[in-house]
Design a protein around this motif. Structure first.
Motif, PDB file in Angstrom:
ATOM      1  N   LEU A 151       0.823  -1.210   0.000  1.00  0.00           N
ATOM      2  CA  LEU A 151       0.000   0.000   0.000  1.00  0.00           C
ATOM      3  C   LEU A 151       0.859   1.262   0.000  1.00  0.00           C
ATOM      4  O   LEU A 151       0.532   2.247  -0.666  1.00  0.00           O
ATOM      5  N   GLN A 152       1.963   1.222   0.735  1.00  0.00           N
ATOM      6  CA  GLN A 152       2.858   2.376   0.767  1.00  0.00           C
ATOM      7  C   GLN A 152       3.461   2.625  -0.612  1.00  0.00           C
ATOM      8  O   GLN A 152       3.539   3.764  -1.069  1.00  0.00           O
ATOM      9  N   VAL A 153       3.885   1.560  -1.278  1.00  0.00           N
ATOM     10  CA  VAL A 153       4.465   1.707  -2.611  1.00  0.00           C
ATOM     11  C   VAL A 153       3.413   2.238  -3.586  1.00  0.00           C
ATOM     12  O   VAL A 153       3.689   3.144  -4.379  1.00  0.00           O
ATOM     13  N   GLU A 154       2.205   1.698  -3.517  1.00  0.00           N
ATOM     14  CA  GLU A 154       1.139   2.159  -4.411  1.00  0.00           C
ATOM     15  C   GLU A 154       0.817   3.636  -4.180  1.00  0.00           C
ATOM     16  O   GLU A 154       0.662   4.399  -5.137  1.00  0.00           O
ATOM     17  N   ALA A 155       0.713   4.037  -2.927  1.00  0.00           N
ATOM     18  CA  ALA A 155       0.398   5.433  -2.610  1.00  0.00           C
ATOM     19  C   ALA A 155       1.530   6.357  -3.052  1.00  0.00           C
ATOM     20  O   ALA A 155       1.287   7.433  -3.622  1.00  0.00           O
ATOM     21  N   SER A 156       2.748   5.941  -2.818  1.00  0.00           N
ATOM     22  CA  SER A 156       3.900   6.758  -3.207  1.00  0.00           C
ATOM     23  C   SER A 156       4.009   6.862  -4.725  1.00  0.00           C
ATOM     24  O   SER A 156       4.352   7.923  -5.259  1.00  0.00           O
ATOM     25  N   ALA A 157       3.711   5.783  -5.412  1.00  0.00           N
ATOM     26  CA  ALA A 157       3.724   5.817  -6.881  1.00  0.00           C
ATOM     27  C   ALA A 157       2.652   6.766  -7.397  1.00  0.00           C
ATOM     28  O   ALA A 157       2.863   7.474  -8.393  1.00  0.00           O
ATOM     29  N   LYS A 158       1.530   6.810  -6.720  1.00  0.00           N
ATOM     30  CA  LYS A 158       0.455   7.728  -7.110  1.00  0.00           C
ATOM     31  C   LYS A 158       0.905   9.179  -6.924  1.00  0.00           C
ATOM     32  O   LYS A 158       0.570  10.043  -7.742  1.00  0.00           O
ATOM     33  N   VAL A 159       1.666   9.446  -5.878  1.00  0.00           N
ATOM     34  CA  VAL A 159       2.206  10.793  -5.668  1.00  0.00           C
ATOM     35  C   VAL A 159       3.103  11.178  -6.843  1.00  0.00           C
ATOM     36  O   VAL A 159       2.968  12.263  -7.421  1.00  0.00           O
ATOM     37  N   VAL A 160       4.008  10.281  -7.205  1.00  0.00           N
ATOM     38  CA  VAL A 160       4.921  10.558  -8.319  1.00  0.00           C
ATOM     39  C   VAL A 160       4.128  10.753  -9.613  1.00  0.00           C
ATOM     40  O   VAL A 160       4.400  11.681 -10.386  1.00  0.00           O
ATOM     41  N   GLU A 161       3.146   9.909  -9.838  1.00  0.00           N
ATOM     42  CA  GLU A 161       2.326  10.012 -11.047  1.00  0.00           C
ATOM     43  C   GLU A 161       1.575  11.348 -11.095  1.00  0.00           C
ATOM     44  O   GLU A 161       1.535  12.012 -12.138  1.00  0.00           O
ATOM     45  N   THR A 162       1.004  11.748  -9.979  1.00  0.00           N
ATOM     46  CA  THR A 162       0.245  12.995  -9.930  1.00  0.00           C
ATOM     47  C   THR A 162       1.143  14.198 -10.175  1.00  0.00           C
ATOM     48  O   THR A 162       0.780  15.113 -10.930  1.00  0.00           O
ATOM     49  N   VAL A 163       2.312  14.206  -9.562  1.00  0.00           N
ATOM     50  CA  VAL A 163       3.247  15.317  -9.776  1.00  0.00           C
ATOM     51  C   VAL A 163       3.695  15.344 -11.232  1.00  0.00           C
ATOM     52  O   VAL A 163       3.769  16.410 -11.848  1.00  0.00           O
ATOM     53  N   SER A 164       3.960  14.189 -11.794  1.00  0.00           N
ATOM     54  CA  SER A 164       4.371  14.118 -13.195  1.00  0.00           C
ATOM     55  C   SER A 164       3.283  14.675 -14.110  1.00  0.00           C
ATOM     56  O   SER A 164       3.570  15.440 -15.040  1.00  0.00           O
ATOM     57  N   GLU A 165       2.043  14.309 -13.839  1.00  0.00           N
ATOM     58  CA  GLU A 165       0.931  14.827 -14.645  1.00  0.00           C
ATOM     59  C   GLU A 165       0.786  16.338 -14.468  1.00  0.00           C
ATOM     60  O   GLU A 165       0.516  17.057 -15.433  1.00  0.00           O
ATOM     61  N   THR A 166       0.983  16.809 -13.250  1.00  0.00           N
ATOM     62  CA  THR A 166       0.879  18.243 -12.979  1.00  0.00           C
ATOM     63  C   THR A 166       1.960  19.010 -13.729  1.00  0.00           C
ATOM     64  O   THR A 166       1.687  20.045 -14.345  1.00  0.00           O
ATOM     65  N   ILE A 167       3.166  18.498 -13.689  1.00  0.00           N
ATOM     66  CA  ILE A 167       4.264  19.149 -14.414  1.00  0.00           C
ATOM     67  C   ILE A 167       3.971  19.138 -15.914  1.00  0.00           C
ATOM     68  O   ILE A 167       4.170  20.139 -16.599  1.00  0.00           O
ATOM     69  N   GLY A 168       3.467  18.017 -16.411  1.00  0.00           N
ATOM     70  CA  GLY A 168       3.117  17.934 -17.829  1.00  0.00           C
ATOM     71  C   GLY A 168       2.050  18.944 -18.207  1.00  0.00           C
ATOM     72  O   GLY A 168       2.126  19.599 -19.250  1.00  0.00           O
ATOM     73  N   THR A 169       1.060  19.107 -17.351  1.00  0.00           N
ATOM     74  CA  THR A 169      -0.002  20.081 -17.600  1.00  0.00           C
ATOM     75  C   THR A 169       0.557  21.495 -17.587  1.00  0.00           C
ATOM     76  O   THR A 169       0.197  22.325 -18.432  1.00  0.00           O
ATOM     77  N   LEU A 170       1.445  21.773 -16.642  1.00  0.00           N
ATOM     78  CA  LEU A 170       2.049  23.108 -16.577  1.00  0.00           C
ATOM     79  C   LEU A 170       2.872  23.400 -17.830  1.00  0.00           C
ATOM     80  O   LEU A 170       2.832  24.508 -18.365  1.00  0.00           O
ATOM     81  N   ILE A 171       3.591  22.408 -18.292  1.00  0.00           N
ATOM     82  CA  ILE A 171       4.404  22.595 -19.503  1.00  0.00           C
ATOM     83  C   ILE A 171       3.497  22.811 -20.708  1.00  0.00           C
ATOM     84  O   ILE A 171       3.745  23.694 -21.532  1.00  0.00           O
ATOM     85  N   ASP A 172       2.426  22.022 -20.800  1.00  0.00           N
ATOM     86  CA  ASP A 172       1.488  22.182 -21.914  1.00  0.00           C
ATOM     87  C   ASP A 172       0.816  23.550 -21.881  1.00  0.00           C
ATOM     88  O   ASP A 172       0.586  24.167 -22.920  1.00  0.00           O
ATOM     89  N   THR A 173       0.509  24.031 -20.690  1.00  0.00           N
ATOM     90  CA  THR A 173      -0.175  25.313 -20.543  1.00  0.00           C
ATOM     91  C   THR A 173       0.737  26.471 -20.921  1.00  0.00           C
ATOM     92  O   THR A 173       0.298  27.433 -21.558  1.00  0.00           O
ATOM     93  N   THR A 174       1.992  26.370 -20.543  1.00  0.00           N
ATOM     94  CA  THR A 174       2.918  27.471 -20.822  1.00  0.00           C
ATOM     95  C   THR A 174       3.485  27.412 -22.233  1.00  0.00           C
ATOM     96  O   THR A 174       4.048  28.390 -22.703  1.00  0.00           O
ATOM     97  N   ALA A 175       3.328  26.310 -22.910  1.00  0.00           N
ATOM     98  CA  ALA A 175       3.886  26.187 -24.265  1.00  0.00           C
ATOM     99  C   ALA A 175       3.007  26.847 -25.299  1.00  0.00           C
ATOM    100  O   ALA A 175       1.931  27.213 -25.179  1.00  0.00           O
TER     101      ALA A 175
END
Length: 79
Positions: free
Chosen positions: A55-79
């Motif tokens: 469960l800890q690994v799954e939750a932590s992976a979700k954190v990484v995934e969410t941050v990655s998606e957020t960064i991707g969205t920010l890059i798409d928005t500013t591009a």
């Protein structure tokens, strides 16, 4: 941007901790299975720890995934 890096680091650290706990629990289960006592209660705690580690690994992976998606969205928005 710094908070994104901190969040990714926290996620990766959580994954690493979870994996370490899982490895330890798995080793305990394996060594208990090889013992001559055969007490099923001896594997109960390591099994619970193994499930918690998953469960800890799954939750932590979700954190990484969410941050990655957020960064991707920010890059798409500013591009």
């Amino acid at each position: 941007m710094m908070s994104n890096i901190t969040a990714i680091n926290a996620g990766v650290s959580g994954i690493q901790r979870g994996m370490a706990i899982a490895e330890k629990s798995a080793a305990t289960i394996a060594s208990t299975g090889n013992s001559t006592s055969g007490d099923p209660a001896a594997v109960a705690e390591p099994l619970v720890e193994l499930m918690m580690a998953r469960l800890q690994v799954e939750a932590s992976a979700k954190v990484v995934e969410t941050v990655s998606e957020t960064i991707g969205t920010l890059i798409d928005t500013t591009a």
